[in-house]
Scaffold this motif. Structure first.
Motif, short mmCIF file in Angstrom:
data_model
loop_
_atom_site.label_atom_id
_atom_site.label_comp_id
_atom_site.label_asym_id
_atom_site.label_seq_id
_atom_site.Cartn_x
_atom_site.Cartn_y
_atom_site.Cartn_z
N HIS A 286 0.83 -1.21 0.00
CA HIS A 286 0.00 0.00 0.00
C HIS A 286 0.87 1.26 0.00
O HIS A 286 0.58 2.24 -0.71
CB HIS A 286 -0.91 0.01 1.22
N VAL A 287 1.92 1.27 0.81
CA VAL A 287 2.82 2.43 0.85
C VAL A 287 3.44 2.66 -0.51
O VAL A 287 3.51 3.80 -1.00
CB VAL A 287 3.91 2.22 1.92
N ALA A 288 3.91 1.59 -1.15
CA ALA A 288 4.58 1.72 -2.45
C ALA A 288 3.63 2.19 -3.54
O ALA A 288 4.02 2.96 -4.43
CB ALA A 288 5.21 0.39 -2.84
N MET A 289 2.37 1.74 -3.48
CA MET A 289 1.41 2.09 -4.53
C MET A 289 0.75 3.44 -4.30
O MET A 289 0.32 4.10 -5.26
CB MET A 289 0.34 1.01 -4.64
N SER A 290 0.61 3.85 -3.04
CA SER A 290 -0.11 5.08 -2.70
C SER A 290 -1.47 5.10 -3.39
O SER A 290 -1.88 6.11 -3.98
CB SER A 290 0.70 6.32 -3.10
N ALA A 291 -2.16 3.96 -3.35
CA ALA A 291 -3.36 3.78 -4.16
C ALA A 291 -4.64 3.97 -3.36
O ALA A 291 -4.74 3.51 -2.23
CB ALA A 291 -3.35 2.39 -4.79
#
Length: 402
Positions: A286-291
């Motif tokens: 989730h952190v990496a995607m910021s989605a």
């Protein structure tokens, strides 16, 4: 006389302008001029609040107004220079051209529907989202300008702090979010009598911080990330260069929550669960995607996070192939009664079902592309998407990968 001024005056005369433009011109190839925001927070554990003051420390005349979407039950005791008025659920502030500031108190405690906290303060520590310090804000400012922001935190004696932001030698923090027109503090923050461990892993400066005597295994987390984070970074070439993980025990919420460049993990949560999945890796996705998920698309965001929690563990060698396959079998069994993935909020069995769907899609892409592409390409494409991830955007990314 300056040639630019003469030319501009000539254009104004031809156009019938009564005065020269007041907005600073944007010069091609040069950085836009900036007005500076200084956020100052005084932490007051005896009252359970923080007093926050926002000062426009340079060029306040470039800011026409700022609209704060403050929660009446959390943000109160507003003081300000200039003018301000309540308009529905917002406060509209018109700053003066000189000495522009607005100040208020914010209650740190934040309780979820199940009674657990995702924001908490004691006499010894506090853990919350920095977003809580400054409510969402819309700003109207002069064309051709931009904002720069800094954060200054005044702590009780004996307290220290961990944030996701780099720190100036002055002790202030640099607030810089390229996706926002006006920067404000975001991400998790922990302060007080805390223990901190830091490590640089593959270009990412990792900090694990938690209040003392909370049973948080900081070094275990660092070791786990040294083993798994390089795989995560290979999946996401633009993985954040700074990562903060905060943790605490009860009465904090018994789960995990991601935020920009940071995440919260309850002290009691294992890094690898008995079924082979990892809450920590799930939140890192989730952190990496910021989605953010669009309507009926939460299963996509949650399904990708859970699917890649298994993939990262398997590819890094943390999870054997046998345990990896067993984990997929358990998730398939858990989600077999689910009829539809199109729900507003994905949870348990729905996310488990979504993992199986992701695995099917990965197999389809590999087969139709002759093994040249996979679900990894869809993941990277969605990670660069601005705005919400929708079912349509996901389907398009899958078709493009095929």
């Amino acid at each position: 006389m300056d040639r630019y001024f003469v030319a501009l005056l000539y254009v104004c005369v031809l156009c019938g302008c009564s005065s020269l433009p007041k907005t600073p011109p944007e010069v091609p190839g040069e950085e836009r001029p900036a007005f500076t925001l200084l956020y100052t927070a005084w932490i007051k554990p005896e009252q359970g609040i923080a007093t926050v003051k926002l000062r426009i420390s340079s060029h306040p005349e470039w800011v026409n107004w700022m609209r704060f979407y403050a929660e009446p039950e959390r943000h109160e005791n507003f003081l300000y220079s200039g003018e301000a008025q309540r308009e529905g659920d917002s406060l509209l502030w018109t700053p003066p051209a000189d000495d522009a500031w607005i100040q208020y108190d914010v209650k740190i405690e934040s309780r979820r529907s199940n009674g657990r906290y995702d924001g908490y303060m004691t006499q010894d520590w506090a853990l919350f989202r920095a977003d809580d310090l400054v409510p969402p804000v819309r700003t109207d400012f002069k064309d051709g300008t931009q904002s720069r922001a800094k954060l200054e935190v005044h702590l009780p004696e004996g307290w220290s702090i961990a944030t996701r932001y780099p720190r100036y030698t002055s002790g202030r923090y640099k607030i810089d979010d390229p996706d926002r027109l006006v920067d404000r503090p975001t991400g998790w923050v922990v302060m007080g009598k805390i223990g901190t461990r830091r490590e640089t892993i593959g270009g990412t400066k990792v900090t694990v911080a938690a209040p003392v005597d909370q049973g948080v295994k900081r070094m275990d987390m660092i070791a786990f990330l040294r083993w798994t984070l390089p795989t995560m970074q290979s999946l996401f070439p633009k993985f954040p260069d700074r990562l903060l993980i905060v943790s605490a025990d009860d009465p904090m919420w018994r789960g995990a929550l991601s935020a920009p460049n940071s995440l919260y993990l309850h002290a009691d949560r294992p890094m690898i669960s008995g079924n082979g999945t990892s809450t920590l890796i799930h939140e890192l996705v989730h952190v990496a995607m910021s989605a953010r998920s669009g309507p009926k698309a939460d299963w996509i965001v949650e399904g990708l996070a859970e699917y890649y929690s298994l993939e990262v563990l398997h590819r890094s060698g943390t999870l054997s192939t046998e345990r990896y396959e067993n984990a997929h079998e358990e998730l398939a069994e858990w989600g077999k009664e689910v009829d539809s993935l199109d729900v507003d909020r994905s949870h348990g069995p729905i996310t488990a079902k979504a993992v199986g769907r992701m695995r099917e899609i990965d197999a389809e892409i590999r087969e139709q592309s002759g093994g040249r592409r996979s679900l990894d390409d869809v993941l990277r494409s969605l990670a660069t998407t601005d705005g919400e991830i929708t079912r349509e955007a996901f389907a398009a990314a899958v078709e493009q990968a095929k």
